[in-house]
Design a protein around this motif. Structure first.
Motif, PDB file in Angstrom:
ATOM      1  N   GLN A  35     -43.287   6.744  15.705  1.00  0.00           N
ATOM      2  CA  GLN A  35     -43.450   5.348  16.136  1.00  0.00           C
ATOM      3  C   GLN A  35     -43.254   4.347  15.000  1.00  0.00           C
ATOM      4  O   GLN A  35     -43.049   3.161  15.250  1.00  0.00           O
ATOM      5  N   THR A  36     -43.283   4.800  13.741  1.00  0.00           N
ATOM      6  CA  THR A  36     -43.117   3.869  12.612  1.00  0.00           C
ATOM      7  C   THR A  36     -41.652   3.606  12.283  1.00  0.00           C
ATOM      8  O   THR A  36     -41.353   2.744  11.467  1.00  0.00           O
ATOM      9  N   GLY A  37     -40.745   4.356  12.915  1.00  0.00           N
ATOM     10  CA  GLY A  37     -39.317   4.202  12.617  1.00  0.00           C
ATOM     11  C   GLY A  37     -38.723   3.001  13.330  1.00  0.00           C
ATOM     12  O   GLY A  37     -37.881   3.142  14.218  1.00  0.00           O
ATOM     13  N   VAL A  38     -39.174   1.812  12.956  1.00  0.00           N
ATOM     14  CA  VAL A  38     -38.722   0.586  13.618  1.00  0.00           C
ATOM     15  C   VAL A  38     -38.095  -0.377  12.623  1.00  0.00           C
ATOM     16  O   VAL A  38     -38.417  -0.358  11.432  1.00  0.00           O
ATOM     17  N   LEU A  39     -37.210  -1.211  13.131  1.00  0.00           N
ATOM     18  CA  LEU A  39     -36.678  -2.317  12.347  1.00  0.00           C
ATOM     19  C   LEU A  39     -37.696  -3.458  12.369  1.00  0.00           C
ATOM     20  O   LEU A  39     -38.674  -3.409  13.132  1.00  0.00           O
ATOM     21  N   THR A  40     -37.469  -4.486  11.572  1.00  0.00           N
ATOM     22  CA  THR A  40     -38.428  -5.588  11.486  1.00  0.00           C
ATOM     23  C   THR A  40     -38.660  -6.266  12.830  1.00  0.00           C
ATOM     24  O   THR A  40     -39.748  -6.755  13.106  1.00  0.00           O
ATOM     25  N   ALA A 219     -46.207  -5.569  -4.926  1.00  0.00           N
ATOM     26  CA  ALA A 219     -46.594  -6.551  -3.916  1.00  0.00           C
ATOM     27  C   ALA A 219     -47.134  -5.835  -2.684  1.00  0.00           C
ATOM     28  O   ALA A 219     -46.849  -4.663  -2.447  1.00  0.00           O
ATOM     29  N   SER A 220     -47.919  -6.544  -1.904  1.00  0.00           N
ATOM     30  CA  SER A 220     -48.511  -5.937  -0.707  1.00  0.00           C
ATOM     31  C   SER A 220     -47.452  -5.723   0.367  1.00  0.00           C
ATOM     32  O   SER A 220     -46.413  -6.387   0.384  1.00  0.00           O
ATOM     33  N   TYR A 221     -47.729  -4.790   1.252  1.00  0.00           N
ATOM     34  CA  TYR A 221     -46.826  -4.535   2.373  1.00  0.00           C
ATOM     35  C   TYR A 221     -47.662  -4.099   3.564  1.00  0.00           C
ATOM     36  O   TYR A 221     -48.433  -3.152   3.482  1.00  0.00           O
ATOM     37  N   THR A 222     -47.526  -4.831   4.669  1.00  0.00           N
ATOM     38  CA  THR A 222     -48.226  -4.481   5.899  1.00  0.00           C
ATOM     39  C   THR A 222     -47.276  -3.689   6.785  1.00  0.00           C
ATOM     40  O   THR A 222     -46.175  -4.150   7.103  1.00  0.00           O
ATOM     41  N   ILE A 223     -47.714  -2.499   7.172  1.00  0.00           N
ATOM     42  CA  ILE A 223     -46.888  -1.603   7.976  1.00  0.00           C
ATOM     43  C   ILE A 223     -46.712  -2.178   9.380  1.00  0.00           C
ATOM     44  O   ILE A 223     -47.645  -2.716   9.973  1.00  0.00           O
ATOM     45  N   LEU A 224     -45.485  -2.051   9.907  1.00  0.00           N
ATOM     46  CA  LEU A 224     -45.139  -2.648  11.201  1.00  0.00           C
ATOM     47  C   LEU A 224     -45.829  -1.953  12.373  1.00  0.00           C
ATOM     48  O   LEU A 224     -46.210  -2.588  13.349  1.00  0.00           O
TER      49      LEU A 224
END
Length: 374
Positions: A35-40, A219-224
């Motif tokens: 489910q994490t394999g998404v574009l922005t 830098a921070s990164y919020t997972i989609l």
């Protein structure tokens, strides 16, 4: 650290499609994703490839399944994707490594899974087995890189060979500070792949990494999309490496609540004002201490940590009713060593324990340098 977001112009490997669509054109493609394999824009990679007339043969799904709803450790069966009708092959059921017959008719495999930067997160092990299978079957592997939300932290004991398992396959620290694309390069470069026919023969995977664009690991990164049912938000991902050690003890790390990996507690700890009762939920059908009142600590609002914190583990050990019942054998697999348990049982301070990690970490940092892309 964590005080700024990714720079403008940032793209994940999946969004960097100008660089990989030409490589997939007129090929029969297999996709390893969840489910994490998404574009922005939240379009799933599989749907994006289908819309761009890429011929997908099948999907390979890791732990938690293609849609990411199964429990940790729950066996996943093969099936079909309800949206596309494509066959789904489980890499967390009858086999964790793609079989020769499962790869027949595939020209190239694409790997796109969001990692969280911790050694015991099993998507790394799935990556290893996919690389090994690709090397054995002469199939190129295209890894779409993604940020590591714990990307600048290198900390923890180095895994010792005798504690190799699916929750730790390589001699790296618990937090290794690399993206999954960089890690794939390290697997290849350090000759960690071996033929199943001849365990002494090192293999090389034909690896292509599609990098992120304008990525800043500091830098921070919020997972989609949440990477698994029990990592629901940034706080849980940040605390995961520190609190996952509780999975090798009689203390709950919050499975069966809505604050997974943000709280800890057990019936054997003193009542200091915070309590919770684990109950079955998505991703935890049989949580530890189900239906039993647990006492512990709520960490859901603590400031982000920039290292592995052992203070909660040590505190729980010191205050539990019976220290002889605290650790279970799985603890040494998670730690990658028996030493950490022995150090805690001997009463060593967090400072002394972490000092013992230093030589291994310095050695690892030198190896890591060779594979960094950013």
């Amino acid at each position: 650290m964590f005080n700024r977001s990714q720079p403008s112009g940032f793209k994940t490997g999946a969004d960097n499609f100008e660089n990989y669509l030409p490589l997939l054109k007129d090929k029969k493609v297999g996709v390893v994703s969840n489910q994490t394999g998404v574009l922005t824009n939240k379009t799933h990679l599989v749907d994006f490839l289908v819309a761009n007339t890429i011929t997908i043969q099948k999907i390979f799904a890791p732990e938690h399944g293609f849609r990411g709803t199964a429990d940790a450790g729950e066996l996943i069966v093969d099936g079909k994707d309800t949206k596309t009708g494509l066959p789904i092959i489980s890499l967390y059921g009858a086999n964790k490594k793609p079989k020769h017959e499962q790869l027949e008719g595939i020209d190239i495999l694409v790997f796109d899974i969001q990692d969280v930067g911790a050694r015991f997160y099993t998507y790394l092990s799935s990556l290893h087995y996919v690389m090994e299978a690709c090397a054995e079957n002469n199939i190129p592997l295209l890894v779409l890189d993604r940020p590591n939300p714990n990307g600048f932290i290198i900390d923890g004991p180095i895994l010792e060979k005798e504690f190799t398992s699916f929750v730790g396959m390589h001699p790296v620290p618990v937090l290794y500070g690399m993206t999954i694309g960089e890690y794939a390069q390290m697997i290849n470069g350090e000759n960690w792949l071996h033929s199943s026919k001849d365990s002494g023969q090192a293999l090389q995977c034909n690896l292509i990494v599609i990098p992120c664009v304008q990525y800043d690991r500091n830098a921070s990164y919020t997972i989609l999309e949440k990477p698994s049912p029990n990592l629901p938000n940034d706080q849980s991902i940040n605390l995961y490496a520190s609190l996952c050690f509780f999975e090798g003890t009689n203390v709950s790390s919050g499975r069966g609540t809505d604050k997974q990996f943000q709280i800890y507690g057990s019936p054997f700890l003193p009542n200091t004002g915070f309590s919770f009762t684990p109950e079955p939920n998505i991703g935890a059908k049989e949580p530890m201490h189900k239906g039993i009142l647990c006492y512990g600590e709520d960490l859901s609002t603590v400031e982000p940590v920039h290292q592995i914190e052992l203070k909660w583990l040590i505190k729980a050990y010191k205050t539990t009713q019976d220290t002889s019942q605290f650790f279970i054998p799985f603890f040494s697999k998670l730690a990658g060593t028996k030493t950490l348990q022995l150090q805690i049982e001997a009463g060593l301070s967090e400072r002394k324990i972490k000092k013992s990690w230093k030589p291994g970490l310095e050695q690892f940092k030198e190896i890591r340098k060779k594979y960094l892309l950013y």
